[in-house]
Design a protein around this motif. Structure first.
Motif, short mmCIF file in Angstrom:
data_model
loop_
_atom_site.label_atom_id
_atom_site.label_comp_id
_atom_site.label_asym_id
_atom_site.label_seq_id
_atom_site.Cartn_x
_atom_site.Cartn_y
_atom_site.Cartn_z
N UNK A 41 -38.81 -11.41 -28.65
CA UNK A 41 -37.58 -11.71 -29.38
C UNK A 41 -36.37 -11.02 -28.76
N UNK A 42 -36.57 -9.88 -28.14
CA UNK A 42 -35.48 -9.15 -27.51
C UNK A 42 -35.11 -9.70 -26.15
N UNK A 43 -35.94 -10.56 -25.59
CA UNK A 43 -35.69 -11.14 -24.27
C UNK A 43 -34.99 -12.50 -24.35
N UNK A 44 -34.83 -13.04 -25.54
CA UNK A 44 -34.30 -14.40 -25.67
C UNK A 44 -32.89 -14.57 -25.13
N UNK A 45 -32.00 -13.64 -25.43
CA UNK A 45 -30.62 -13.77 -24.97
C UNK A 45 -30.52 -13.79 -23.45
N UNK A 46 -31.20 -12.85 -22.80
CA UNK A 46 -31.20 -12.81 -21.35
C UNK A 46 -31.91 -14.03 -20.77
N UNK A 47 -32.93 -14.51 -21.45
CA UNK A 47 -33.63 -15.73 -21.01
C UNK A 47 -32.68 -16.92 -20.97
N UNK A 48 -31.89 -17.08 -22.02
CA UNK A 48 -30.93 -18.19 -22.07
C UNK A 48 -29.91 -18.07 -20.95
N UNK A 49 -29.45 -16.87 -20.71
CA UNK A 49 -28.47 -16.63 -19.65
C UNK A 49 -29.06 -16.93 -18.28
N UNK A 50 -30.24 -16.37 -17.99
CA UNK A 50 -30.86 -16.54 -16.68
C UNK A 50 -31.35 -17.97 -16.43
N UNK A 51 -31.64 -18.71 -17.50
CA UNK A 51 -32.08 -20.10 -17.37
C UNK A 51 -30.89 -21.06 -17.24
N UNK A 52 -29.68 -20.52 -17.31
CA UNK A 52 -28.49 -21.35 -17.17
C UNK A 52 -28.16 -22.18 -18.40
N UNK A 53 -28.61 -21.72 -19.55
CA UNK A 53 -28.39 -22.47 -20.79
C UNK A 53 -27.08 -22.14 -21.49
N UNK A 54 -26.35 -21.16 -20.98
CA UNK A 54 -25.08 -20.79 -21.59
C UNK A 54 -23.96 -21.38 -20.73
N UNK A 55 -23.14 -22.22 -21.33
CA UNK A 55 -22.04 -22.85 -20.60
C UNK A 55 -20.74 -22.10 -20.82
N UNK A 56 -19.83 -22.30 -19.89
CA UNK A 56 -18.48 -21.74 -19.99
C UNK A 56 -18.50 -20.22 -20.17
N UNK A 57 -19.18 -19.56 -19.26
CA UNK A 57 -19.26 -18.10 -19.33
C UNK A 57 -17.93 -17.47 -18.96
N UNK A 58 -17.53 -16.45 -19.71
CA UNK A 58 -16.35 -15.70 -19.29
C UNK A 58 -16.70 -14.85 -18.06
N UNK A 59 -15.70 -14.25 -17.48
CA UNK A 59 -15.92 -13.44 -16.29
C UNK A 59 -16.86 -12.26 -16.56
#
Length: 78
Positions: free
Chosen positions: A39-57
């Motif tokens: 459960x603690x790895x989910x956020x980083x998983x989404x980021x590393x899998x490219x599932x987060x769009x429009x990332x700020x700098x």
């Protein structure tokens, strides 16, 4: 109560697979030298899998939960 707050404040939800979560758990262990529960790895998983769009700098990701024993960690990531 939590659901109502999330409805008001959350803009998007990113889904990740169990395999992507396990990959990040291994990554965190091997590269960051930390033990992370699924459960603690989910956020980083989404980021590393490219599932987060429009990332700020600059972004921050909360990696939480070391509530997993060595046997279970080895089963998931071994």
């Amino acid at each position: 109560m939590t659901f109502a707050v999330n409805q008001r404040l959350v803009e998007a939800i990113a889904l990740v697979s169990d395999d992507e979560i396990r990959q990040v758990m291994r990554f965190a262990f091997e590269r960051l030298k930390i033990v992370v529960e699924p459960s603690g790895a989910r956020g980083l998983s989404a980021l590393m899998a490219g599932r987060i769009e429009h990332l700020p700098r600059r972004i921050g990701v909360v990696i939480s939960g070391g509530n997993i024993d060595a046997r279970r960690f080895a089963e998931l990531c071994g």
